[in-house]
Design a protein around this motif. Structure first.
Motif, mmCIF file in Angstrom:
data_model
loop_
_atom_site.group_PDB
_atom_site.id
_atom_site.type_symbol
_atom_site.label_atom_id
_atom_site.label_comp_id
_atom_site.label_asym_id
_atom_site.label_seq_id
_atom_site.Cartn_x
_atom_site.Cartn_y
_atom_site.Cartn_z
ATOM 1 N N LYS A 64 -28.483 15.002 22.115
ATOM 2 C CA LYS A 64 -29.567 15.728 21.462
ATOM 3 C C LYS A 64 -30.812 15.599 22.323
ATOM 4 O O LYS A 64 -31.345 14.509 22.508
ATOM 5 N N TYR B 43 -28.046 10.091 22.957
ATOM 6 C CA TYR B 43 -26.616 10.305 23.196
ATOM 7 C C TYR B 43 -25.787 9.480 22.227
ATOM 8 O O TYR B 43 -26.007 8.279 22.070
ATOM 9 N N GLU C 199 -19.166 10.341 19.497
ATOM 10 C CA GLU C 199 -18.999 11.779 19.291
ATOM 11 C C GLU C 199 -19.207 12.583 20.568
ATOM 12 O O GLU C 199 -18.963 13.797 20.584
ATOM 13 N N GLN D 57 -21.980 13.488 21.957
ATOM 14 C CA GLN D 57 -22.972 14.512 21.674
ATOM 15 C C GLN D 57 -24.338 14.074 22.195
ATOM 16 O O GLN D 57 -24.727 12.921 22.045
#
Length: 205
Positions: free
Chosen positions: A88, A80, A84, A86
């Motif tokens: 993955k 993480y 951002e 985001q």
């Protein structure tokens, strides 16, 4: 479970909470979303940073050298990026992650079990390349401890006990030796008979 991770700027990240996004709070007719919360000790306030399904049933958070956060969960394990927002995903569904430690060579050892908790599973994650590789694991859900010589001590189990067969018996110890230490095995290796050797050297007691 609730997990806390101190951030480099002094704030604290927390997982395990949820917010109401639909309905009136009735357990059967309402919808909740898992959230990432951050506590600011300067203002003494909590704020909701993000909503993420990946943060359901998180078992551990690990700060990595590049500033990213490894999230170990029952249903999802990945990286993480806080700034951002985001995520993955690293492992496929069916891996129940319970522990992880950073290795001296810029890699991360991740351990756990299959989703039915019948056998152990482990991975090596390489931070520089982002590649994750499955390796062998002699025990289900071991607890991991870094040793001064670079090896990893794993307290594990090979059996379940209790009335409903849902409690673990911690009865095994293993050593994981990362690549480049003693033997140049690409994914490292596990051993059970090296414990006495480390005790004799006063590396562990």
């Amino acid at each position: 479970p609730v997990n806390f991770l101190p951030l480099k700027d002094g704030r604290i990240l927390a997982t395990g909470g949820s917010v109401l996004v639909e309905g009136n709070g009735d357990i059967f007719y309402s919808k909740y979303k898992k959230v990432i919360e951050i506590y600011n000790p300067t203002t003494n306030q909590w704020t909701v940073h993000s909503m993420h399904d990946h943060f359901s049933a998180v078992n551990k958070l690990l700060y990595l050298l590049d500033g990213s956060i490894m999230v170990l969960g029952d249903y999802s394990t990945g990286i993480y990026n806080l700034e951002e927002d985001q995520f993955k995903e690293l492992t496929s569904y069916g891996f129940y992650a319970t522990d992880a430690v950073e290795l001296p060579n810029g890699r991360v050892l991740i351990t756990g079990a299959d989703s039915e908790m019948n056998y152990g599973k482990a991975y090596i994650y390489t931070l520089e390349t982002g590649v994750i590789t499955e390796i062998s694991l002699p025990s289900q859900e071991p607890l991991l401890y870094s040793l001064p010589n670079g090896q990893i001590l794993a307290l594990g189990t090979v059996q379940r006990v209790g009335e409903y067969n849902n409690d673990w018996k911690w009865d095994k110890m293993y050593l994981y030796t990362p690549p480049g230490i003693f033997l140049d095995v690409p994914t490292g290796y596990w051993a059970e008979n090296e414990i006495k050797y480390l005790v004799d050297l006063n590396i562990i007691k």
